[in-house]
Enzyme design. Structure first.
Site, PDB file in Angstrom:
ATOM      1  N   SER A  63      17.251  24.596 133.030  1.00  0.00           N
ATOM      2  CA  SER A  63      17.878  23.634 133.949  1.00  0.00           C
ATOM      3  C   SER A  63      17.696  24.065 135.397  1.00  0.00           C
ATOM      4  O   SER A  63      17.509  25.247 135.686  1.00  0.00           O
ATOM      5  CB  SER A  63      19.383  23.542 133.668  1.00  0.00           C
ATOM      6  OG  SER A  63      19.619  23.128 132.352  1.00  0.00           O
TER       7      SER A  63
HETATM    8  N1  SAH Z   1      20.341  27.255 129.032  1.00  0.00           N
HETATM    9  C1  SAH Z   1      18.928  27.244 128.828  1.00  0.00           C
HETATM   10  C2  SAH Z   1      18.364  25.852 128.780  1.00  0.00           C
HETATM   11  C3  SAH Z   1      17.767  25.582 127.465  1.00  0.00           C
HETATM   12  S1  SAH Z   1      17.138  23.960 127.129  1.00  0.00           S
HETATM   13  C4  SAH Z   1      18.216  28.128 129.820  1.00  0.00           C
HETATM   14  O1  SAH Z   1      18.866  28.683 130.713  1.00  0.00           O
HETATM   15  O2  SAH Z   1      17.007  28.296 129.672  1.00  0.00           O
HETATM   16  C5  SAH Z   1      18.103  23.549 125.683  1.00  0.00           C
HETATM   17  C6  SAH Z   1      17.882  24.397 124.470  1.00  0.00           C
HETATM   18  O3  SAH Z   1      18.727  23.902 123.428  1.00  0.00           O
HETATM   19  C7  SAH Z   1      16.456  24.360 123.908  1.00  0.00           C
HETATM   20  O4  SAH Z   1      15.920  25.651 123.917  1.00  0.00           O
HETATM   21  C8  SAH Z   1      16.645  23.827 122.488  1.00  0.00           C
HETATM   22  O5  SAH Z   1      15.758  24.394 121.547  1.00  0.00           O
HETATM   23  C9  SAH Z   1      18.091  24.176 122.191  1.00  0.00           C
HETATM   24  N2  SAH Z   1      18.749  23.404 121.129  1.00  0.00           N
HETATM   25  C10 SAH Z   1      18.624  22.088 120.835  1.00  0.00           C
HETATM   26  N3  SAH Z   1      19.417  21.753 119.802  1.00  0.00           N
HETATM   27  C11 SAH Z   1      20.073  22.884 119.412  1.00  0.00           C
HETATM   28  C12 SAH Z   1      21.034  23.189 118.378  1.00  0.00           C
HETATM   29  N4  SAH Z   1      21.482  22.260 117.533  1.00  0.00           N
HETATM   30  N5  SAH Z   1      21.474  24.479 118.286  1.00  0.00           N
HETATM   31  C13 SAH Z   1      21.017  25.448 119.132  1.00  0.00           C
HETATM   32  N6  SAH Z   1      20.111  25.215 120.115  1.00  0.00           N
HETATM   33  C14 SAH Z   1      19.639  23.947 120.261  1.00  0.00           C
END
Ligand code: SAH
Length: 210
Positions: A63
């Site tokens: 993000s």
């Molecule tokens: N906070 C992160 C942003 C990650 S983007 C950062 O600082 O980089 C969102 C993430 O959520 C992705 O990596 C995706 O694979 C994960 N995601 C999606 N659905 C999910 C679920 N049900 N459980 C765990 N992770 C999930």
């Protein structure tokens, strides 16, 4: 670019966020402490301190810093609070929260195994004591509940899953993007013993929860 240039870029980012947002100094100093360039792929290092999302592989994104700051502020955490994150991604947001709550207090689930392993190694190398689990955030860390706060970095369909809300004790907060038709809204839930207060914090755009 050397470490001194990166530190200067990070200070500029924090100054820009201070002007743009009504964020707390606690959150801003956490952003100022985390080396975001270590969390983004080599090819995007030069943009690490620009206030925008960046790709992290596997069709996922880190993000933008202003969104990390806004969500961290809404979590309203302090040192010693225990926090659940759903969607570790590259681990950046978890590191920002860990700067505030301290070692051993952030528990993060990531469903893409390769991202989970890479984030765990990176956080470990950078000295962040964050527990990362590979798997669905709706199932991970049940035995670590109750948490003081939880947040999703992927958009929940329709509502924050009960499995997440149930892990947060009375007085706790949940911050999450929630899909509402084709759009997403950032939602903050305040969990009380006798109910839940829901606040809307505007339109957002996140990858969907799987
Ligand atoms: N906070 C992160 C942003 C990650 S983007 C950062 O600082 O980089 C969102 C993430 O959520 C992705 O990596 C995706 O694979 C994960 N995601 C999606 N659905 C999910 C679920 N049900 N459980 C765990 N992770 C999930």
């Amino acid at each position: 670019m050397n470490d001194g240039d990166r530190a200067a870029e990070r200070r500029d980012l924090v100054s820009a966020l201070r002007r743009r947002l009504d964020a707390s100094e606690r959150t801003l100093s956490a952003i100022g402490a985390v080396p975001r360039h270590e969390f983004v792929p080599e090819a995007h290092r030069e943009s690490a301190y620009a206030d925008r999302p960046l790709p992290i592989g596997h069709n996922q994104t880190i993000s933008a810093p202003h969104m990390v700051a806004t969500m961290t502020d809404l979590l309203d955490v302090e040192r010693g609070d225990r926090v659940l994150e759903v969607g570790t991604g590259c681990g950046y947001h978890a590191a920002v929260v860990a700067e505030i709550v301290g070692p051993g207090n952030v528990f993060s689930a990531e469903r893409v195994p390769e991202l989970a392993v890479a984030a765990r190694d990176r956080l470990d190398r950078l000295g962040y004591d964050v527990t990362v689990a590979a798997g669905d955030g709706r199932e991970a860390f049940a035995d670590e509940a109750p948490f003081d706060a939880a947040y999703l970095t992927c958009a929940a369909p329709e509502a924050v899953p009960d499995a997440i809300v149930d892990r947060v004790g009375p007085g706790g907060r949940v911050v999450a993007p929630v899909a509402d038709g084709g759009r997403q809204r950032l939602v903050r839930l305040a969990v009380r013993a006798d109910g839940i207060d829901r606040e809307d914090h505007g339109a957002v755009q996140f990858v969907p929860m799987r």
